[in-house]
Write an enzyme that holds these catalytic residues in place. Structure first.
Site, PDB file in Angstrom:
ATOM      1  CG  ASP A  45      -2.087   0.802   1.141  1.00  0.00           C
ATOM      2  OD1 ASP A  45      -2.649   0.833   0.037  1.00  0.00           O
ATOM      3  OD2 ASP A  45      -2.466   1.436   2.146  1.00  0.00           O
ATOM      4  CG  ASP A  48       0.227   0.123  -5.024  1.00  0.00           C
ATOM      5  OD1 ASP A  48       1.149  -0.090  -5.828  1.00  0.00           O
ATOM      6  OD2 ASP A  48      -0.649  -0.711  -4.731  1.00  0.00           O
ATOM      7  CE  LYS A 124      -1.185  -7.135 -10.190  1.00  0.00           C
ATOM      8  NZ  LYS A 124      -0.115  -7.640  -9.376  1.00  0.00           N
ATOM      9  NE  ARG A 145       8.398  -8.907 -13.613  1.00  0.00           N
ATOM     10  CZ  ARG A 145       7.422  -8.034 -13.428  1.00  0.00           C
ATOM     11  NH1 ARG A 145       6.514  -7.875 -14.353  1.00  0.00           N
ATOM     12  NH2 ARG A 145       7.354  -7.347 -12.325  1.00  0.00           N
ATOM     13  CD  GLU A 179       2.427 -13.631  -9.903  1.00  0.00           C
ATOM     14  OE1 GLU A 179       2.697 -13.575 -11.123  1.00  0.00           O
ATOM     15  OE2 GLU A 179       2.592 -12.673  -9.125  1.00  0.00           O
ATOM     16  CE  LYS A 329      -1.711  -2.942  -6.548  1.00  0.00           C
ATOM     17  NZ  LYS A 329      -0.552  -3.824  -6.384  1.00  0.00           N
ATOM     18  CB  CYS A 426      -6.383 -17.822  40.052  1.00  0.00           C
ATOM     19  SG  CYS A 426      -5.742 -19.370  39.392  1.00  0.00           S
ATOM     20  CB  CYS A 445      -8.937 -20.407  36.695  1.00  0.00           C
ATOM     21  SG  CYS A 445      -8.017 -18.878  36.497  1.00  0.00           S
TER      22      CYS A 445
END
Ligand code: IVH
Length: 700
Positions: A45, A48, A124, A145, A179, A329, A426, A445
């Site tokens: 984020d 971007d 994606k 890549r 991918e 996105k 306790c 407890c």
């Protein structure tokens, strides 16, 4: 260094050339790390937003654009790699909204001079691109890549990637592109194995896939998963096949890949689909987005492609990205924040559970301050330390979780997380023999929590027995277990308490009396059997119909109840045995031990209708129903639990999450994500009033 200043909607404005230059440098370093599988300090984020700020600055200062700006070249530039790609491996341009997509589509259509015939919409996948070269049907070479024109040979990973077979179903020569990623389960496994071998954990599945792919000579292998998104000819490819790739629509190419035994998104809940219009693209984007939280792997967007080869060829490609495809996105569901502390809370059954306290971070529209840590072993396995930067994941309605520490951001100041040596509630010892630690006093407890839970609205619904009253009773030593409320506590004792006059006392006694008439499902729930909650208690009660039948059930019989598997069944059976004394006393005190409307199972292990099936009559017979939002009209006073009880009495099954198997969503006021998801999936929606009408016979 000049820091970028925050602008509207969480974006950055770069005030000057210095800020621009430093932003370019930051983005370049992050992109290199991203593609090399390593050490970015920015989450997606933040990256971007940085690139958008850079692009905006360049729009206004076109003469100042730097050569290494991430806006204008094949992303991921400086990566090692010396195997040339036959055809460049391009990136994709991004859009972030329906409007941006519409604009992008219009510009594509202007470019090709006609409407795009059909669109292919697919997930994606959040991994890394790879080219797999097959020779005569055998997987010969794997190449990353790299910078898009040449990549690194990672053939050593052949055989470790599910969905990328070492041999195809036909002896063809071709290049498969797609991918490589780790599913959430593969990621958990990878980090477990890695930390066991003394390595630092990977921050997230994407880093884990990248790091694993590039690692040679590891003492262990961890599996990854491949999804194909393209086929290309290689020099040795048969001409007919090459012609087919040239002319076929994208959807047909994907079918061809699947036919050869290669994994494609068609095997998932979000297969690629072909649609005719931009409006349908928007609808499909919403559908995929709605399914995101439930997918077993990460997606960071939706890729929309012109499906026909003719449209693609006419559009062509730029140096960085094709013009016929775009990435829509989705908001980031992962953010880096800091682990400030770990809290240890004791629940009503005595489980000592850790919870991470985080520096508050905004993820997909909500502020995340806490994250689950399942048990102490989970902390050790993840090698978490106080002060660590951690990657936090939160999608849809799921409870936020820490994926892993971001090990390369460690400063050395981090400190070990201290596990409690004694019960934080306790002070008793802790039974650490199971993964989930438990106070040795078990359910005794945290008596206050157990009793307050039992008296709660969704259990015995004892008005006047709120948390502070329970504390008072426990502190005065009047109540030491749930049955004490019913067979030990006296009117005089209550009158002797502070703030308890005659009226409050009689009201509380009347409320206790009403509790005796609550159905078995609520009594069972009030007992706080480990491994069960409200809906599971209802299922057990409806299945067995009587407490006697429940107590007679062995683990095998318990497994007949929907949702109870081999692990849970013996725990529940053992818990019920532990609670035998309390159950006997509750029964003797007149609490209801039967479930109205349910019939006990006949002979065990019959093939005929299960009791659930037999019981499934009524207006909602066989339907899976989700209730969301605030109820109004005749249903206004009903809690969510009461709504679920109503659904089940009407023959339906109640559920908390919307899926394509959901039959009906009752959406009240303020219904948000679940309503949207129902709309996206085409699930039937009803208002509370319509629903009340449907089940009116059951409303008293
Ligand atoms: S098509 C020439 N389809 O996203 C078009 N890419 O941000 C190239 N990706 O480099 C890619 N899922 O690594 C395509 N269904 C999908 C994808 C996908 C993930 C990756 C791919 C690409 C990157 C661009």
């Amino acid at each position: 260094m000049t820091t970028p200043s925050a602008g509207a909607a969480g974006s950055f404005v770069l005030p000057d050339a210095t800020a621009y230059a430093s932003a370019v440098e930051q983005a370049r370093a992050a992109a290199a790390a991203y593609y090399e599988g390593g050490t970015s300090v920015l989450d997606d984020d933040a990256y971007d937003r940085l690139v958008r700020a850079i692009t905006a600055y360049e729009g206004e200062h076109p003469d100042e654009v730097l050569a290494d700006s991430p806006s204008g070249k094949v992303a991921g530039g400086a990566v090692v790699g010396d195997v040339p790609h036959t055809v460049p491996m391009l990136s994709l341009d991004n859009v972030f909204s329906d409007e941006e997509f519409t604009t992008w589509a219009a510009s594509l259509e202007r470019r090709i001079g006609r409407a795009v015939a059909s669109w292919n919409v697919q997930p994606k996948l959040d991994g890394l691109a790879i080219a797999a070269r097959y020779e005569d049907g055998r997987l010969a070479r794997l190449v990353t890549r790299g910078d898009g024109t040449a990549g690194e040979d990672v053939s050593h990973a052949i055989g470790t990637i599910e969905g990328l077979p070492t041999a195809l179903s036909r002896p063809v020569t071709l290049e498969v592109r797609g991918e490589v990623l780790m599913t959430h389960a593969q990621f958990e496994y990878a980090n477990t194995v890695r930390t066991e071998h003394g390595g630092a954990p990977f921050a997230n599945p994407r880093n884990a896939a990248a790091g694993t792919l590039r690692a040679k000579d590891r003492a262990y292998t961890v599996p990854m998963t491949f999804f194909c998104y393209g086929l290309l000819p290689l020099p040795g490819t048969d001409q007919d096949l090459a012609d087919e790739f040239e002319a076929a629509a994208h959807g047909a190419v994907m079918d061809r890949a699947a036919g050869l035994g290669i994994n494609t998104p068609a095997s998932t809940a979000v297969p690629g689909t072909v649609v005719a219009s931009v409006d349908e693209v928007h609808a499909r984007v919403k559908e995929i987005a709605a399914l995101r939280a439930e997918l077993p792997f990460g997606i960071d967007g939706i890729v929309v492609k012109a499906d026909l080869a003719a449209d693609q060829q006419q559009a062509g490609s730029g140096s960085r990205a094709p013009r016929w495809a775009v990435a829509f996105k989705l908001p980031a569901v992962e953010k880096i924040t800091k682990l400030l502390a770990v809290e240890w809370n004791v629940g009503r059954t005595g489980i000592v559970a850790p919870r991470a306290v985080l520096q508050p971070v905004d993820i997909d529209g909500s502020t995340v301050t806490f994250a689950t840590l399942h048990n102490p072993a989970d902390i050790t396995r993840r090698d978490l330390r106080l002060g660590d930067h951690v990657m936090v994941y939160k999608a849809g309605d799921i409870i936020p979780r820490i994926e892993a520490p971001v090990a390369h951001l460690r400063t050395g100041e981090e400190t070990a997380i201290v596990f409690p040596a004694e019960c934080p509630q306790c002070g008793s010892g802790i039974d650490t023999s199971e993964q989930r630690w438990r106070c040795e006093r078990g359910r005794n407890c945290h008596l206050v929590a157990a009793l307050a839970y039992a008296a709660g609205r969704d259990q015995l619904d004892i008005e006047g027995l709120g948390h502070s009253r329970v504390v008072q009773l426990v502190d005065a030593g009047l109540v030491e277990s749930l049955p004490d409320l019913f067979d030990r506590l006296t009117r005089d004792q209550l009158l002797g308490l502070e703030r308890m006059g005659e009226t409050s006392t009689d009201n509380l006694l009347a409320a206790l009396d009403r509790a005796r008439r609550q159905p078995l499902s609520r009594v069972l729930c009030a007992l706080g059997v480990r491994g069960t909650g409200r809906s599971m208690s209802r299922r057990i009660a409806r299945h067995f119909a009587t407490m006697d039948a429940i107590r007679a059930a062995d683990a095998e019989a318990m497994q007949q109840v929907e949702g109870i598997g081999v692990e849970k069944a013996p725990v529940i059976v053992a818990e019920l045995a532990e609670l035998a004394g309390q159950i006997d006393r509750l029964a003797a005190a007149g609490l209801s031990m039967t479930e109205p409307g349910a019939t006990p199972p006949a002979a065990p292990a019959e093939d005929a209708d299960t009791p659930e099936d037999a019981a499934a009559t009524g207006p909602l017979a066989g339907m899976k129903v989700v209730v969301t939002g605030a109820m109004t009209g005749p249903l206004e006073s009903l809690s969510r639990n009461q709504m679920n009880e109503l659904v089940e009495r009407a023959g339906g099954k109640s559920s908390g999450s919307v899926s394509k198997n959901t039959s009906l969503v009752v959406a009240g006021e303020g219904a948000g994500a679940k309503r949207a998801k129902a709309e996206a999936l085409g699930v039937r929606l009803m208002t509370p009033d319509e629903f009340a009408e449907l089940v009116s016979d059951l409303l008293g």
